[in-house]
Design a protein around this motif. Structure first.
Motif, PDB file in Angstrom:
ATOM      1  N   MET A   3      -0.517   2.827 -10.879  1.00 51.46           N
ATOM      2  CA  MET A   3       0.514   2.383  -9.947  1.00 51.46           C
ATOM      3  C   MET A   3       1.432   1.367 -10.615  1.00 51.46           C
ATOM      4  O   MET A   3       1.014   0.611 -11.483  1.00 51.46           O
ATOM      5  CB  MET A   3      -0.135   1.749  -8.713  1.00 51.46           C
ATOM      6  CG  MET A   3      -0.853   2.738  -7.840  1.00 51.46           C
ATOM      7  SD  MET A   3      -1.579   1.959  -6.388  1.00 51.46           S
ATOM      8  CE  MET A   3      -0.158   1.255  -5.601  1.00 51.46           C
ATOM      9  N   THR A   4       2.657   1.345 -10.194  1.00 55.87           N
ATOM     10  CA  THR A   4       3.633   0.390 -10.703  1.00 55.87           C
ATOM     11  C   THR A   4       3.533  -0.897  -9.903  1.00 55.87           C
ATOM     12  O   THR A   4       3.518  -0.879  -8.677  1.00 55.87           O
ATOM     13  CB  THR A   4       5.054   0.969 -10.574  1.00 55.87           C
ATOM     14  OG1 THR A   4       5.111   2.189 -11.290  1.00 55.87           O
ATOM     15  CG2 THR A   4       6.084   0.024 -11.120  1.00 55.87           C
ATOM     16  N   HIS A   5       3.461  -2.026 -10.609  1.00 53.78           N
ATOM     17  CA  HIS A   5       3.439  -3.334  -9.949  1.00 53.78           C
ATOM     18  C   HIS A   5       4.883  -3.794  -9.773  1.00 53.78           C
ATOM     19  O   HIS A   5       5.622  -3.914 -10.740  1.00 53.78           O
ATOM     20  CB  HIS A   5       2.664  -4.344 -10.795  1.00 53.78           C
ATOM     21  CG  HIS A   5       2.775  -5.732 -10.279  1.00 53.78           C
ATOM     22  ND1 HIS A   5       2.105  -6.170  -9.164  1.00 53.78           N
ATOM     23  CD2 HIS A   5       3.511  -6.781 -10.703  1.00 53.78           C
ATOM     24  CE1 HIS A   5       2.416  -7.435  -8.938  1.00 53.78           C
ATOM     25  NE2 HIS A   5       3.263  -7.835  -9.861  1.00 53.78           N
ATOM     26  N   LEU A   6       5.293  -4.062  -8.552  1.00 60.64           N
ATOM     27  CA  LEU A   6       6.643  -4.532  -8.272  1.00 60.64           C
ATOM     28  C   LEU A   6       6.639  -6.029  -8.042  1.00 60.64           C
ATOM     29  O   LEU A   6       5.747  -6.565  -7.395  1.00 60.64           O
ATOM     30  CB  LEU A   6       7.214  -3.841  -7.027  1.00 60.64           C
ATOM     31  CG  LEU A   6       7.456  -2.351  -7.125  1.00 60.64           C
ATOM     32  CD1 LEU A   6       7.970  -1.819  -5.789  1.00 60.64           C
ATOM     33  CD2 LEU A   6       8.435  -2.028  -8.221  1.00 60.64           C
ATOM     34  N   VAL A  51      12.892  -3.260 -13.542  1.00 59.53           N
ATOM     35  CA  VAL A  51      13.659  -2.217 -14.230  1.00 59.53           C
ATOM     36  C   VAL A  51      12.966  -1.864 -15.548  1.00 59.53           C
ATOM     37  O   VAL A  51      12.261  -2.667 -16.136  1.00 59.53           O
ATOM     38  CB  VAL A  51      15.123  -2.618 -14.508  1.00 59.53           C
ATOM     39  CG1 VAL A  51      15.903  -2.768 -13.219  1.00 59.53           C
ATOM     40  CG2 VAL A  51      15.218  -3.868 -15.357  1.00 59.53           C
ATOM     41  N   ARG A  52      13.199  -0.636 -15.981  1.00 59.98           N
ATOM     42  CA  ARG A  52      12.761  -0.147 -17.279  1.00 59.98           C
ATOM     43  C   ARG A  52      14.006  -0.008 -18.139  1.00 59.98           C
ATOM     44  O   ARG A  52      15.038   0.468 -17.676  1.00 59.98           O
ATOM     45  CB  ARG A  52      12.078   1.214 -17.110  1.00 59.98           C
ATOM     46  CG  ARG A  52      11.680   1.897 -18.412  1.00 59.98           C
ATOM     47  CD  ARG A  52      11.059   3.274 -18.152  1.00 59.98           C
ATOM     48  NE  ARG A  52      11.957   4.206 -17.488  1.00 59.98           N
ATOM     49  CZ  ARG A  52      12.919   4.914 -18.086  1.00 59.98           C
ATOM     50  NH1 ARG A  52      13.155   4.761 -19.372  1.00 59.98           N
ATOM     51  NH2 ARG A  52      13.655   5.760 -17.395  1.00 59.98           N
ATOM     52  N   CYS A  73      15.372   1.876 -12.346  1.00 59.28           N
ATOM     53  CA  CYS A  73      14.413   1.351 -11.371  1.00 59.28           C
ATOM     54  C   CYS A  73      13.011   1.809 -11.782  1.00 59.28           C
ATOM     55  O   CYS A  73      12.797   2.998 -12.057  1.00 59.28           O
ATOM     56  CB  CYS A  73      14.755   1.874  -9.979  1.00 59.28           C
ATOM     57  SG  CYS A  73      13.557   1.402  -8.713  1.00 59.28           S
ATOM     58  N   ILE A  74      12.035   0.876 -11.806  1.00 54.00           N
ATOM     59  CA  ILE A  74      10.686   1.265 -12.213  1.00 54.00           C
ATOM     60  C   ILE A  74       9.938   2.023 -11.110  1.00 54.00           C
ATOM     61  O   ILE A  74       8.940   2.673 -11.388  1.00 54.00           O
ATOM     62  CB  ILE A  74       9.826   0.077 -12.707  1.00 54.00           C
ATOM     63  CG1 ILE A  74       9.608  -0.953 -11.614  1.00 54.00           C
ATOM     64  CG2 ILE A  74      10.400  -0.519 -13.956  1.00 54.00           C
ATOM     65  CD1 ILE A  74       8.578  -2.010 -11.978  1.00 54.00           C
ATOM     66  N   LYS A  75      10.450   1.962  -9.896  1.00 54.76           N
ATOM     67  CA  LYS A  75       9.772   2.666  -8.805  1.00 54.76           C
ATOM     68  C   LYS A  75      10.244   4.118  -8.674  1.00 54.76           C
ATOM     69  O   LYS A  75       9.427   5.026  -8.585  1.00 54.76           O
ATOM     70  CB  LYS A  75       9.991   1.917  -7.488  1.00 54.76           C
ATOM     71  CG  LYS A  75       9.207   2.475  -6.326  1.00 54.76           C
ATOM     72  CD  LYS A  75       9.340   1.603  -5.101  1.00 54.76           C
ATOM     73  CE  LYS A  75       8.593   2.194  -3.919  1.00 54.76           C
ATOM     74  NZ  LYS A  75       8.823   1.396  -2.703  1.00 54.76           N
ATOM     75  N   CYS A  76      11.567   4.348  -8.706  1.00 49.33           N
ATOM     76  CA  CYS A  76      12.087   5.709  -8.480  1.00 49.33           C
ATOM     77  C   CYS A  76      12.830   6.288  -9.684  1.00 49.33           C
ATOM     78  O   CYS A  76      13.283   7.421  -9.639  1.00 49.33           O
ATOM     79  CB  CYS A  76      12.982   5.740  -7.253  1.00 49.33           C
ATOM     80  SG  CYS A  76      14.543   4.848  -7.457  1.00 49.33           S
ATOM     81  N   ASN A  77      12.979   5.505 -10.749  1.00 49.40           N
ATOM     82  CA  ASN A  77      13.600   5.933 -12.005  1.00 49.40           C
ATOM     83  C   ASN A  77      15.105   6.219 -11.904  1.00 49.40           C
ATOM     84  O   ASN A  77      15.677   6.882 -12.756  1.00 49.40           O
ATOM     85  CB  ASN A  77      12.873   7.147 -12.603  1.00 49.40           C
ATOM     86  CG  ASN A  77      13.006   7.184 -14.101  1.00 49.40           C
ATOM     87  OD1 ASN A  77      12.971   6.151 -14.766  1.00 49.40           O
ATOM     88  ND2 ASN A  77      13.168   8.374 -14.642  1.00 49.40           N
ATOM     89  N   THR A  78      15.775   5.701 -10.891  1.00 49.64           N
ATOM     90  CA  THR A  78      17.228   5.842 -10.764  1.00 49.64           C
ATOM     91  C   THR A  78      17.912   4.913 -11.760  1.00 49.64           C
ATOM     92  O   THR A  78      17.529   3.753 -11.891  1.00 49.64           O
ATOM     93  CB  THR A  78      17.683   5.468  -9.337  1.00 49.64           C
ATOM     94  OG1 THR A  78      17.037   6.336  -8.402  1.00 49.64           O
ATOM     95  CG2 THR A  78      19.191   5.573  -9.177  1.00 49.64           C
ATOM     96  N   GLN A  79      18.937   5.415 -12.462  1.00 48.04           N
ATOM     97  CA  GLN A  79      19.703   4.549 -13.358  1.00 48.04           C
ATOM     98  C   GLN A  79      20.570   3.636 -12.496  1.00 48.04           C
ATOM     99  O   GLN A  79      21.332   4.100 -11.656  1.00 48.04           O
ATOM    100  CB  GLN A  79      20.581   5.359 -14.301  1.00 48.04           C
ATOM    101  CG  GLN A  79      21.319   4.477 -15.278  1.00 48.04           C
ATOM    102  CD  GLN A  79      22.157   5.272 -16.274  1.00 48.04           C
ATOM    103  OE1 GLN A  79      22.003   6.475 -16.411  1.00 48.04           O
ATOM    104  NE2 GLN A  79      23.060   4.579 -16.934  1.00 48.04           N
ATOM    105  N   VAL A  80      20.442   2.314 -12.714  1.00 46.79           N
ATOM    106  CA  VAL A  80      21.133   1.349 -11.858  1.00 46.79           C
ATOM    107  C   VAL A  80      22.134   0.469 -12.605  1.00 46.79           C
ATOM    108  O   VAL A  80      22.869  -0.290 -11.993  1.00 46.79           O
ATOM    109  CB  VAL A  80      20.125   0.464 -11.087  1.00 46.79           C
ATOM    110  CG1 VAL A  80      19.326   1.311 -10.101  1.00 46.79           C
ATOM    111  CG2 VAL A  80      19.208  -0.291 -12.032  1.00 46.79           C
ATOM    112  N   GLY A  81      22.183   0.563 -13.930  1.00 44.64           N
ATOM    113  CA  GLY A  81      23.116  -0.255 -14.697  1.00 44.64           C
ATOM    114  C   GLY A  81      22.742  -0.292 -16.159  1.00 44.64           C
ATOM    115  O   GLY A  81      22.196   0.672 -16.698  1.00 44.64           O
TER     116      GLY A  81
END
Length: 110
Positions: A3-6, A51-52, A73-81
């Protein structure tokens, strides 16, 4: 894969992923609203979490050549910047180590 820790943030206003609400940064870490990204307006932040970072690459931008890493985003992998690794113009050195979050890819979260 586990699991990813947020990391959860606290502040006046919290910016997070438009897709999954993962926290990224706060108004206290915002340095500027006067940036442009691939999708329009973008914000410059001193600190961003959850973020990754992708691989570094040189990218010509309106303010000159920069070495940047796309951030996801480390949760959904969407590129955010992206993150600025290196600015080749002396006047742009203040961006090094800072993050751009695309306004289109973020929202205010609770």
């Amino acid at each position: 894969m586990g699991m990813t820790h947020l990391e959860f943030l606290y502040g006046t206003r919290i910016f997070g992923c438009k897709t999954c609400n993962a926290h990224f940064s706060t108004t206290e870490d915002m340095m500027s609203r006067a940036f442009n990204g691939q999708y329009g307006r973008a914000y410059l932040f001193a600190k961003v979490v959850n973020v990754r970072q992708g691989e570094p690459n040189d990218r010509p931008m309106t303010t000159g050549l920069h070495t940047v890493r796309d951030i996801f985003c480390i949760k959904c992998n969407t590129q955010v910047g992206w993150k600025y690794d290196k600015a080749y113009d002396e006047a742009q050195k203040y961006k090094e180590g800072k993050f751009i979050l695309e306004r289109e890819m973020i929202k205010t979260v609770d």
